[in-house]
Scaffold this active site. Structure first.
Site, PDB file in Angstrom:
ATOM      1  N   GLY A  81      36.943 -42.175  29.378  1.00 32.68           N
ATOM      2  CA  GLY A  81      36.192 -41.084  30.269  1.00 32.68           C
ATOM      3  C   GLY A  81      36.043 -41.708  31.368  1.00 32.68           C
ATOM      4  CB  ALA A  82      33.943 -44.091  32.905  1.00 31.09           C
ATOM      5  CB  SER A  83      37.506 -47.564  33.161  1.00 29.58           C
ATOM      6  OG  SER A  83      37.528 -47.984  31.623  1.00 29.58           O
ATOM      7  CB  THR A  84      42.559 -45.542  32.527  1.00 31.10           C
ATOM      8  OG1 THR A  84      43.656 -45.496  31.533  1.00 31.10           O
ATOM      9  CG2 THR A  84      43.136 -45.826  34.075  1.00 31.10           C
ATOM     10  CD  GLN A  85      40.522 -49.900  29.789  1.00 29.50           C
ATOM     11  OE1 GLN A  85      39.605 -49.720  30.937  1.00 29.50           O
ATOM     12  NE2 GLN A  85      40.343 -49.304  28.800  1.00 29.50           N
ATOM     13  CD  GLU A 129      37.252 -50.323  28.165  1.00 30.20           C
ATOM     14  OE1 GLU A 129      37.018 -50.718  29.048  1.00 30.20           O
ATOM     15  OE2 GLU A 129      37.201 -49.178  27.677  1.00 30.20           O
TER      16      GLU A 129
HETATM   17  N1  CTP Z   1      39.008 -34.330  20.773  1.00 33.99           N
HETATM   18  C1  CTP Z   1      38.803 -34.972  22.205  1.00 33.99           C
HETATM   19  C2  CTP Z   1      37.880 -36.002  22.199  1.00 33.99           C
HETATM   20  C3  CTP Z   1      37.598 -36.542  23.463  1.00 33.99           C
HETATM   21  N2  CTP Z   1      38.013 -35.881  24.620  1.00 33.99           N
HETATM   22  C4  CTP Z   1      37.934 -36.652  25.767  1.00 33.99           C
HETATM   23  O1  CTP Z   1      38.539 -37.818  26.020  1.00 33.99           O
HETATM   24  C5  CTP Z   1      37.794 -38.606  26.954  1.00 33.99           C
HETATM   25  C6  CTP Z   1      37.991 -40.077  26.507  1.00 33.99           C
HETATM   26  O2  CTP Z   1      37.379 -40.218  25.447  1.00 33.99           O
HETATM   27  P1  CTP Z   1      37.072 -41.510  24.688  1.00 33.99           P
HETATM   28  O3  CTP Z   1      38.355 -42.415  24.677  1.00 33.99           O
HETATM   29  O4  CTP Z   1      35.983 -41.384  23.582  1.00 33.99           O
HETATM   30  O5  CTP Z   1      36.089 -42.319  26.074  1.00 33.99           O
HETATM   31  P2  CTP Z   1      35.002 -43.275  26.224  1.00 33.99           P
HETATM   32  O6  CTP Z   1      35.278 -44.505  25.150  1.00 33.99           O
HETATM   33  O7  CTP Z   1      33.760 -42.500  25.933  1.00 33.99           O
HETATM   34  O8  CTP Z   1      35.068 -43.800  27.568  1.00 33.99           O
HETATM   35  P3  CTP Z   1      35.133 -45.103  28.388  1.00 33.99           P
HETATM   36  O9  CTP Z   1      36.271 -45.941  27.510  1.00 33.99           O
HETATM   37  O10 CTP Z   1      35.911 -44.956  29.632  1.00 33.99           O
HETATM   38  O11 CTP Z   1      33.926 -45.835  28.337  1.00 33.99           O
HETATM   39  C7  CTP Z   1      36.668 -38.152  27.335  1.00 33.99           C
HETATM   40  O12 CTP Z   1      36.900 -37.386  28.405  1.00 33.99           O
HETATM   41  C8  CTP Z   1      36.535 -37.033  26.173  1.00 33.99           C
HETATM   42  O13 CTP Z   1      35.726 -35.774  26.651  1.00 33.99           O
HETATM   43  C9  CTP Z   1      38.958 -34.858  24.680  1.00 33.99           C
HETATM   44  O14 CTP Z   1      39.797 -34.530  25.462  1.00 33.99           O
HETATM   45  N3  CTP Z   1      39.396 -34.495  23.137  1.00 33.99           N
HETATM   46 CA    CA Z   2      36.889 -46.104  25.370  1.00 32.03          CA
END
Ligand code: CTP
Ligand code: CA
Length: 508
Positions: free
Chosen positions: A215-219, A174
Site C-alpha cells: 500500500g505504501a511501498s513497492t520492491q 523487505e
Molecule cells: N483483495 C485486496 C486486498 C488488498 N488490496 C489492496 O492492495 C494494497 C496492498 O495491500 P498489501 O500488500 O496488504 O499492503 P501492505 O502490506 O499493507 O502495505 P506495505 O507493504 O506497503 O506496508 C492495498 O492498497 C490494499 O487496499 C486490494 O486491492 N485487494
Molecule cells: Ca506488504
C-alpha cells in the site's frame, strides 16, 4: 538296480546341505527385507512452529508456519498453516491512539493459541515486522512510531509464546526476504545437491525475481549478472553453498495507496474548486477526501497547495488514456547518474530472468482475470482500459461482495501496475510473459514474512548440509537387491563348479 549304501548316504547328506543352504538364503533375504522395513519406518513427527506478524501499511496479518524439526535445514520444508487478518487498518493508523494498536492484535493472537499445541507455545518464536506505513509514521512523528511499537510489543509479550521483537524492517530487507521466500517455496535453492550436479551440461535452477506491491511501498529484487553500480541496491547472499549477487530497491511512496494520493495531489494543481474530475475512477463514482488527510503523508507534503479546498469532491470519469497520463506524471525519468535507471534517478540493471509478482500485483491482476501466463501485454492493456470505461453502477452490481475501497480502485490500480512495470521498471511486450502473478505458492502466501523467519531462525544454511547422494530408502533397497544378486551368483557358481554328486546325471 539298488543304489550302493554309501552313495545313498552321500545323496541324503548333500540333500540336507542344499536344504540347509536354501533355508539360510531365505532367512538372509527375510532378515534384509525386515531390516529395510524397520529402518525406514517413519519417525514420530516432531513439529516446530513459528509466528510472524506482517504489520503492513494497510493491514496486519498473522502467519503461522510449521516444519518438521529434524529437517530444519532442508529447503522447502517450512509451510504456512494459518493466516489471520487483523481487523481494521494497519498499526501505523494508530499514531494518535497507540494503545489500540496492541489491542487490535489480540483476536488473531488468541487464534494462534488455538492453532499451536499448548506444550509447544513457550518455544514458538514470534516476530513482528512493520513495513512502509510505519516508515512513513516514523518520518512524520518518531515518538508516535515508538509508542505504537511498544504497544504491539506489550500485547505480544502477554502471550505464552517466545517473543523475539517488533521492529520496522528496512525496504532492502523487505525486498530481500520476499525474494528468499518465493525462491525457497519454488524450490529454486535445491539445485546443487544429489547426483544431478554430475550430469554433463547440467544447468542449475535459476532464481526468480520478486516484485512486491504494497500500500505504501513497492520492491523489485532480482539476481543480476551485471555490475550493481550503487552500494545501497546491492546484496550478497550465500545460501545452500551457492553465492548470489542480488539487486534490490524499495520505492517508498510508490505502494498503490500512496501512488493514488500522489496522482490525486498532482491533479489538484489544476483544481479551481472542490470538484476534482478523476479519470482513474469509473464514471459515476464519487468520494469525498479531506485535503488535510491527503497532505498528512510525507509522500505528498511537497505537493501541498495552501489554497486547496479543505474537502475534495472526487468524481470518476473512467478514462484509461487520461489516467495513464496522470499516473506517468508521478514517475520522474529525466535524470540518471548511472548507466541505467528505473525512475526517480534510481539505479537498475537491465531485467534478468523470470519474476514472481505478489501482494497487490496479484490482488489486482487476479480481480481483472489477468494472471494467465500466456496473455500478451496488449491484451492486458485492453482489459484494463475496458474495465476503466465501465460505469461504476454496473461494476458495483457485478461485484456486490467486494469491498468498495478495493473495487473502486481497480481501474487506478490496473493502470498503475501497467505503468510501474512498463514505464517504471522497463518491462515490454517481449518479456511481459516472464512475469508470473502469484498469490500463494504451495499453500504459503508469497511475501517477505517466511524469508524473514527463515533468516532469524537460521534455517537457511550458508553451505549445503552434507547429504548422502542416495536417500535412505534408495540405499537400503540397493543393499537388498545386491545382496540377493550376490547370493544367487555364489549359489550358481557353487552348483556349477562343485556340482554335488546328487546332481550328476543318473543320480537324480
Ligand atoms: N483483495 C485486496 C486486498 C488488498 N488490496 C489492496 O492492495 C494494497 C496492498 O495491500 P498489501 O500488500 O496488504 O499492503 P501492505 O502490506 O499493507 O502495505 P506495505 O507493504 O506497503 O506496508 C492495498 O492498497 C490494499 O487496499 C486490494 O486491492 N485487494
Ligand atoms: Ca506488504
Amino acid at each position: 538296480m539298488d543304489e550302493p549304501k554309501a552313495a545313498k548316504q552321500k545323496k541324503t547328506w548333500h540333500k540336507k546341505v542344499i536344504i540347509f543352504l536354501g533355508a539360510l538364503f531365505v532367512l538372509g533375504v527375510i532378515s534384509l527385507v525386515a531390516i529395510a522395513v524397520v529402518q525406514n519406518k517413519p519417525l514420530p513427527k516432531n513439529i516446530k512452529y513459528g509466528i510472524v506478524l506482517d504489520a503492513g501499511s494497510s493491514h496486519t496479518s498473522v502467519y503461522i508456519y510449521e516444519w518438521p524439526a529434524e529437517k530444519e535445514n532442508d529447503t522447502g520444508v517450512v509451510q504456512q498453516i494459518n493466516e489471520c487478518k487483523v481487523e481494521g487498518n494497519g498499526i501505523s493508523s494508530y499514531g494518535h491512539e497507540p494503545l489500540k494498536a496492541g489491542l487490535s492484535l489480540q483476536k488473531c493472537m488468541n487464534k494462534a493459541r488455538q492453532v499451536i499445541p499448548e506444550k509447544q507455545q513457550r518455544e514458538t518464536p514470534v516476530y513482528l515486522g512493520a513495513t512502509a506505513g510505519m516508515r512513513l509514521l516514523r518520518l512524520t512523528n518518531a515518538t508516535m512510531a515508538e509508542e505504537v511499537l511498544s504497544s504491539v510489543e506489550n500485547t505480544l509479550r502477554s502471550f505464552p509464546f517466545d517473543f523475539q521483537g517488533a521492529r520496522i524492517i528496512t525496504g532492502q530487507e523487505e525486498g530481500a526476504y520476499g525474494w528468499i521466500t518465493i525462491n525457497y517455496l519454488l524450490g529454486n535453492f535445491i539445485q546443487d545437491s544429489g547426483w544431478f550436479k554430475y550430469i554433463p551440461n547440467f544447468k542449475p535452477t535459476e532464481t526468480s525475481g520478486a516484485l512486491d506491491l504494497g500500500g505504501a511501498s513497492t520492491q523489485i529484487t532480482f539476481e543480476s549478472k551485471r555490475e550493481i553500480e550503487s552500494q545501497e541496491n546491492s546484496l550478497h547472499f550465500r545460501l545452500y553453498g551457492k553465492s548470489y549477487d542480488i539487486y534490490t530497491h524499495s520505492f517508498l511512496c510508490y505502494g498503490k495507496d500512496q501512488a493514488l494520493r500522489l496522482q490525486i495531489a498532482n491533479s489538484i494543481k489544476d483544481a479551481t474548486d472542490s470538484i476534482l474530475l478523476d479519470p482513474c475512477f469509473n464514471s459515476g463514482y464519487r468520494r469525498n477526501a479531506s485535503t488535510n488527510d491527503l497532505y498528512s503523508s510525507p509522500c505528498i507534503s511537497k505537493l501541498r497547495i495552501p489554497t486547496a479546498p479543505s474537502t475534495l469532491d472526487i468524481r470518476g470519469t473512467g478514462n484509461y488514456q487520461l489516467c495513464k497520463r496522470n499516473v506517468q506524471a508521478i514517475f520522474n525519468r529525466t535524470h540518471c547518474t548511472y548507466s541505467h535507471c528505473s525512475f526517480n534517478g534510481v539505479f537498475q540493471p537491465s531485467l534478468d530472468g523470470t519474476f514472481g509478482a505478489f501482494s497487490a500485483y496479484y490482488f489486482v491482476m487476479n480481480f481483472l482475470n489477468l494472471t494467465n501466463e500466456q496473455m500478451s501485454l496488449d491484451k492486458v492493456k485492453e482489459t484494463v482500459e475496458r474495465h476503466c470505461s465501465r460505469p461504476w453502477d454496473e461494476v458495483k452490481k457485478d461485484f456486490p461482495k467486494i469491498k468498495e475501497k478495493y473495487l473502486s480502485e481497480y481501474c487506478f490500480s490496473g493502470t498503475y501496475i501497467l505503468n510501474l512495470l512498463e514505464y517504471g521498471y522497463g518491462f515490454s511486450s517481449e518479456n511481459w510473459n516472464d512475469i508470473r502473478f502469484l498469490g500463494k505458492i504451495k499453500d504459503s502466501d508469497a511475501g517477505w514474512t517466511l524469508g524473514y523467519m527463515l533468516n532469524l531462525t537460521n534455517m537457511i544454511p550458508a553451505e549445503l548440509p552434507y547429504s548422502p547422494p542416495l536417500s535412505h530408502a534408495g540405499y537400503t533397497g540397493l543393499m537388498v537387491f545386491f545382496s540377493i544378486l550376490l547370493v544367487c551368483i555364489i549359489l550358481t557358481c557353487w552348483l556349477s563348479f562343485r556340482k554335488p554328486k546328487c546332481l550328476h546325471k543318473g543320480i537324480i
